[in-house]
Motif scaffolding. Structure first.
Motif, PDB file in Angstrom:
ATOM      1  N   VAL A 267       7.405   8.452   4.055  1.00  0.00           N
ATOM      2  CA  VAL A 267       6.747   7.165   3.812  1.00  0.00           C
ATOM      3  C   VAL A 267       5.323   7.384   3.310  1.00  0.00           C
ATOM      4  O   VAL A 267       4.889   6.775   2.321  1.00  0.00           O
ATOM      5  CB  VAL A 267       6.748   6.311   5.098  1.00  0.00           C
ATOM      6  CG1 VAL A 267       5.906   5.062   4.915  1.00  0.00           C
ATOM      7  CG2 VAL A 267       8.170   5.934   5.489  1.00  0.00           C
TER       8      VAL A 267
ATOM      9  N   VAL B 228      11.533   3.507   2.257  1.00  0.00           N
ATOM     10  CA  VAL B 228      12.158   3.198   3.548  1.00  0.00           C
ATOM     11  C   VAL B 228      13.642   2.897   3.360  1.00  0.00           C
ATOM     12  O   VAL B 228      14.490   3.357   4.139  1.00  0.00           O
ATOM     13  CB  VAL B 228      11.436   2.017   4.233  1.00  0.00           C
ATOM     14  CG1 VAL B 228      12.283   1.429   5.365  1.00  0.00           C
ATOM     15  CG2 VAL B 228      10.088   2.467   4.783  1.00  0.00           C
TER      16      VAL B 228
ATOM     17  N   THR C 142       8.010  -1.501   5.597  1.00  0.00           N
ATOM     18  CA  THR C 142       7.084  -0.473   5.107  1.00  0.00           C
ATOM     19  C   THR C 142       6.663   0.488   6.219  1.00  0.00           C
ATOM     20  O   THR C 142       5.672   1.187   6.080  1.00  0.00           O
ATOM     21  CB  THR C 142       5.828  -1.121   4.502  1.00  0.00           C
ATOM     22  OG1 THR C 142       5.120  -1.803   5.546  1.00  0.00           O
ATOM     23  CG2 THR C 142       6.182  -2.095   3.384  1.00  0.00           C
ATOM     24  N   ASN C 143       7.405   0.516   7.303  1.00  0.00           N
ATOM     25  CA  ASN C 143       7.046   1.331   8.465  1.00  0.00           C
ATOM     26  C   ASN C 143       5.637   1.018   8.956  1.00  0.00           C
ATOM     27  O   ASN C 143       4.939   1.870   9.512  1.00  0.00           O
ATOM     28  CB  ASN C 143       7.174   2.827   8.171  1.00  0.00           C
ATOM     29  CG  ASN C 143       7.290   3.670   9.437  1.00  0.00           C
ATOM     30  OD1 ASN C 143       7.984   3.292  10.375  1.00  0.00           O
ATOM     31  ND2 ASN C 143       6.614   4.796   9.473  1.00  0.00           N
TER      32      ASN C 143
END
Length: 455
Positions: free
Chosen positions: A64, A331, A288-289
């Motif tokens: 990420v 992701v 988007t973590n």
């Protein structure tokens, strides 16, 4: 100390209007890795809430972060009136997955933050139906902008801001541990669902014109598993029955997946456990973590096609920002290359079994439950039922004090508190949490609980 100096500045110059000061002594964190946060002195804290289920894939996830760095060096900004490939590919990916899952063609519209996406969902509803009122659940949470506050059940979020003419009609959620009708799950025969259905029997119950079969309420906004409400998991069949009622009266279903989406429950969307399809689905956080506030809505084609929801219908400067879409695309690739559908239920069951073992030792643990890696611990008095907010607060503060020693060294524990009575720990650990880390989490929690009980 450096920390004391920073806290003095914070006290003088930072608004206290956010949630930082829910705790007496706020922490300052400076680093993170995997399932752990590190404070300004380097002390390690096991995090079991991961930014309210936003950092599903662990802190400092290398894939990420690399995607973010690459995009920063290539196309970090772009006005949202122009296209970039990551936006198109991410929207296509999400739409195609939803089409396979729900057997419905739809489109995606991006925004920034969950509340903004909820607002867009409400725009879609109003545009399609010409009506503004919606149903929502008691215990439901959909955000704190004005429109999102109107459909969030807590009056506390609305109290200071005047009259809300579009306030939702709040319906009891099937919270079986604390059934509002004092029924038992095994014998109630979905009594709560029947009570909702009764609203449509006569015009004098205030929701429908029986002569036209037109309902005053345009949609029902729901979390399939309540988030801030305490990770309350509904009984099997409830949402199937609810959807049948909504379809009968042409009421749209908005599925709020902001906390539970992206495999938190062991399925990509939590609603997949219910075997129904939403009309509109809202997502954010874990897309988007947690490194970019990208959010969005997916809606059926009839609600969002260009001929009914055309250019300029809604807009935000940073809505489909390239940093967010690039990370979101990575992701999605990460998800597709992983076996979360197997791993998450397995880890969740291991965690739940450990919590149930702990529950047998302490009557103050009134209820534990979980679906995938969305787990709950409801704290009570010794009777195992009366809510115990004081004990809950004490455990949270002991965890944040960084003075636990389970696992052989000094550590802290980060927990999130929710629930109707603010007596429930909502656990949303990293998907990559190991069994050893789960064991450590249970040991740290028990140590904090024992210390709190001695207070």
């Amino acid at each position: 100390s450096k920390e004391d100096d920073l806290l003095k500045l914070e006290a003088k110059y930072c608004s206290w209007g956010d949630t930082v000061h829910y705790v007496k002594d706020p922490n300052i964190f400076e680093d993170c890795r995997g399932s752990f946060l590190y404070d300004i002195d380097g002390l390690e804290y096991l995090d079991l809430q991961m930014l309210y289920s936003a950092v599903n894939f662990g802190y400092k996830n290398q894939r990420v972060n690399n995607a973010l760095k690459a995009q920063i060096d290539r196309l970090p900004h772009l006005a949202c009136q122009y296209l970039h490939k990551e936006k198109i590919l991410l929207a296509a990916n999400l739409s195609q997955r939803s089409e396979r899952t729900f057997e419905e063609k739809g489109r995606v519209h991006f925004n920034v933050g969950g509340s903004a996406a909820v607002e867009d969902a409400l725009k879609l509803v109003r545009n399609h139906t010409g009506r503004s009122l919606v149903f929502a659940f008691m215990g439901g949470y959909h955000g704190r902008t004005l429109a999102a506050s109107a459909i969030t059940s807590s009056f506390r979020y609305r109290e200071k801001y005047g009259h809300f003419g579009d306030r939702a009609c709040f319906v009891p959620f099937p919270y079986c541990f604390r059934c509002p009708y004092e029924k038992k799950r095994d014998t109630c025969n979905m009594y709560c669902l029947k009570q909702f259905e009764r609203l449509f029997e006569t015009e004098y119950y205030g929701v429908i014109n029986k002569k036209t079969n037109q309902c005053e309420f345009a949609a029902f906004c729901a979390e399939m598993i309540q988030g801030t409400g305490g990770y309350v998991i509904p009984p099997d069949g409830y949402f199937t029955g609810l959807k049948e009622i909504l379809d009968r009266y042409n009421i749209l279903l908005i599925d709020d997946e902001i906390q539970m989406g992206f495999f938190r429950t062991g399925k990509f969307w939590a609603i997949e456990h219910c075997n129904i399809a939403p009309d509109i689905l809202v997502f954010g956080k874990a897309l988007t973590n947690g490194v970019n506030p990208l959010s969005g809505v997916w809606a059926k084609e009839k609600l969002i096609s260009p001929d009914v929801f055309g250019p300029g219908s809604t807009h935000a400067t940073f809505s489909s920002n390239p940093l967010g879409t690039a990370v979101g695309l990575e992701v999605m690739k990460l998800i597709e290359e992983s076996d979360f559908a197997t791993q998450i239920p397995k880890k969740g069951q291991y965690f739940l079994n450990r919590l149930k073992t702990l529950q047998k030792k302490y009557p103050q643990i009134g209820n534990v439950d979980g679906l995938g890696l969305a787990l709950r611990i409801e704290m009570c008095q010794k009777d195992g039922y009366t809510p115990n907010k004081e004990l809950t607060d004490a455990i949270e503060e002991i965890g944040l004090s960084g003075k636990l020693s389970a696992g052989g060294k000094r550590r802290g524990l980060v927990l999130d508190v929710g629930g109707y009575y603010k007596n429930t720990f909502t656990l949303a650990p990293s998907f990559y949490i190991t069994e050893e880390e789960i064991d450590l989490g249970v040991e740290l929690f028990e140590e904090a609980l024992v210390k709190a009980l001695k207070k």
